[in-house]
Design an enzyme around this catalytic site. Structure first.
Site, mmCIF file in Angstrom:
data_model
loop_
_atom_site.group_PDB
_atom_site.id
_atom_site.type_symbol
_atom_site.label_atom_id
_atom_site.label_comp_id
_atom_site.label_asym_id
_atom_site.label_seq_id
_atom_site.Cartn_x
_atom_site.Cartn_y
_atom_site.Cartn_z
ATOM 1 N N ASP A 1 -22.995 -74.818 87.413
ATOM 2 C CA ASP A 1 -22.670 -74.262 88.668
ATOM 3 C C ASP A 1 -21.956 -72.986 88.422
ATOM 4 O O ASP A 1 -21.192 -72.874 87.337
ATOM 5 C CB ASP A 1 -21.788 -75.466 89.369
ATOM 6 C CG ASP A 1 -20.557 -75.848 88.479
ATOM 7 O OD1 ASP A 1 -20.739 -76.010 87.641
ATOM 8 O OD2 ASP A 1 -19.588 -75.756 89.399
ATOM 9 N N GLU B 1 -18.366 -78.230 87.652
ATOM 10 C CA GLU B 1 -17.339 -78.151 86.897
ATOM 11 C C GLU B 1 -16.238 -77.272 87.795
ATOM 12 O O GLU B 1 -15.219 -77.718 87.861
ATOM 13 C CB GLU B 1 -17.585 -77.425 85.602
ATOM 14 C CG GLU B 1 -16.423 -77.405 84.587
ATOM 15 C CD GLU B 1 -15.703 -75.963 84.676
ATOM 16 O OE1 GLU B 1 -14.524 -75.684 84.208
ATOM 17 O OE2 GLU B 1 -15.906 -75.039 85.645
ATOM 18 N N HIS C 1 -15.487 -65.533 88.228
ATOM 19 C CA HIS C 1 -15.264 -65.963 89.561
ATOM 20 C C HIS C 1 -15.129 -64.645 90.776
ATOM 21 O O HIS C 1 -14.574 -64.524 91.616
ATOM 22 C CB HIS C 1 -14.089 -66.794 89.757
ATOM 23 C CG HIS C 1 -14.097 -67.929 89.003
ATOM 24 N ND1 HIS C 1 -13.139 -69.266 89.459
ATOM 25 C CD2 HIS C 1 -14.526 -68.499 87.892
ATOM 26 C CE1 HIS C 1 -13.483 -70.218 88.566
ATOM 27 N NE2 HIS C 1 -14.415 -69.511 87.817
#
Length: 412
Positions: free
Chosen positions: A86, A179, A385
């Site tokens: 993910d 995760e 991110h």
């Protein structure tokens, strides 16, 4: 060292994996939380079959596991390598448009045709990447190097071992879902992953080797109030919002994420929801030191107790604390070869190890609780991110070289 064709295949794999939308979904109760993770898992299953691995399996929760027996000594150690399917919840992972920048010459990097750019003025590490091949997204999404680079590096290492018939120990690989939202390891089939130790390939810059992380817990504080018409509220209304603001002021202002670094712990107010009649505060509690971690939990309990004794309340404030994960170092230090071998492999590849403490957690932290030492190794990426996420092809090559060197050194 990878040859030109192997390097091309490494990049091709990574770019292909980024086309899968595997963004996990916050608040999900089931895993995988997104359909794209299962699609990528099935693709990896086929790749593993083509590479000749054994015991290949996809669980009902999209955990992919496989085994490659040693070609030297069946009694050599079994080492695991893990990456997650993910991508982060904070930034879209749909329709990723990756761009390859060869021979980066320095300066700002425009992302696509929009206004987003990556500048050395904000990211000093870019000065160290001049001359390297960078991979970025187009400014609308994250790139997905976290953790599709780790997947590509593990898969390429397996391919190189097969192509060149390099000596290696017993190897197990696992690709896990969710995760980023902490669900993946809840459904990890430990019985299908018997290893002497393992590594997550989920770190950042080249050389990173992480084997310490926060002890972590979540605290939920619930405050109930009494609503009343404001015109007749005197001595009757109990405003839970006001009490919650006052409660928050009881925490040390210097012990927050934005005020701490290194191995300093913190309290983090992550959610504040409610109204006059009821408020829920959610705190993240983090500390590297076990005793310090327990003291932080005691501090919150004492703060709740003090409010219950001193304030006019509808009913006592309630506190629920749930541990999330522990510092993996407690287990890693019982298997020192897991760090020593990675250090040796990096140095043999011309890389000086950078030992860092993770100001967060990894799947390795959960595995450590099951007794499996699992340090975290670099991928070569930066700015995870984020729309500014990037990775170097050279960093990915280095990760592959370190993996193949680890499994070779383990045979001796």
């Amino acid at each position: 060292m990878l040859n030109q064709q192997q390097t091309y295949k490494l990049l091709e794999r990574f770019l292909h994996y980024t086309t899968y939308d595997t963004q996990s979904k916050s608040g999900a109760k089931i895993s995988p939380s997104s359909a794209g993770q299962l699609k990528l898992a099935k693709h990896l299953q086929q790749e593993l079959f083509a590479l000749g691995l054994q015991d290949i399996d996809i669980s009902k929760h999209s955990v992919v596991t496989a085994f490659l027996p040693s070609n030297v000594n069946p009694h050599s150690p079994t080492i695991g390598f893990i990456a997650h399917l993910d991508t982060a919840t904070q930034c879209s992972g749909k329709n990723v448009q990756a761009e390859v920048i060869e021979n980066y010459r320095g300066g700002d990097i425009a992302l696509g045709v929009g206004e987003e750019f990556i500048s050395p003025a904000h990211y000093q590490f870019l000065h160290q990447l001049i001359g390297k091949t960078l991979v970025v997204a187009d400014g609308n999404t994250l790139l997905g190097a976290d953790n599709k680079a780790g997947i590509a590096e593990i898969m390429t290492a397996l391919a190189v071992l097969k192509e060149e018939n390099l000596p290696h120990c017993n190897i197990r690989v696992a690709f896990t879902p969710d995760e980023e939202i902490g669900l993946g390891m809840q459904f990890f089939p430990v019985e299908k992953f018997p290893c002497d130790w393992a590594y997550t390939i989920d770190g950042g810059e080249v050389g990173e080797l992480e084997y310490e992380n926060f002890n972590a817990a979540t605290a939920i504080v619930t405050i109930e109030g009494v609503n009343m018409h404001t015109g007749s509220a005197k001595d009757k209304m109990i405003n839970a919002l006001t009490l919650a603001c006052e409660f928050q002021q009881g925490f040390p202002a210097e012990e927050t994420p934005e005020q701490t670094e290194g191995k300093q712990g913190f309290y983090h107010l992550s959610h504040f929801t409610g109204h006059v009649e009821k408020v829920e505060l959610q705190y993240l509690i983090r500390d590297f030191d076990r005793d310090g971690f327990e003291q932080r939990k005691i501090f919150i309990q004492q703060l709740v107790d003090r409010f219950n004794q001193q304030k006019r309340l509808k009913k006592p404030i309630t506190l629920e604390i749930k541990d999330s994960y522990k510092n993996m170092n407690e287990v890693v230090k019982t298997v020192p070869q897991s760090v020593e071998l990675a250090d040796s492999a990096m140095r043999e590849c011309g890389i000086e190890p950078i030992h860092k403490a993770i100001r967060g957690g990894t799947d390795g932290a959960w595995l450590a609780e099951q007794g499996l030492a699992c340090p975290n190794v670099f991928t070569g990426g930066y700015n995870f991110h984020s729309k500014h996420e990037l990775i170097t092809l050279e960093g990915m090559q280095s990760a592959v070289n370190v993996i193949t060197t680890i499994v070779r050194l383990a045979t001796s």
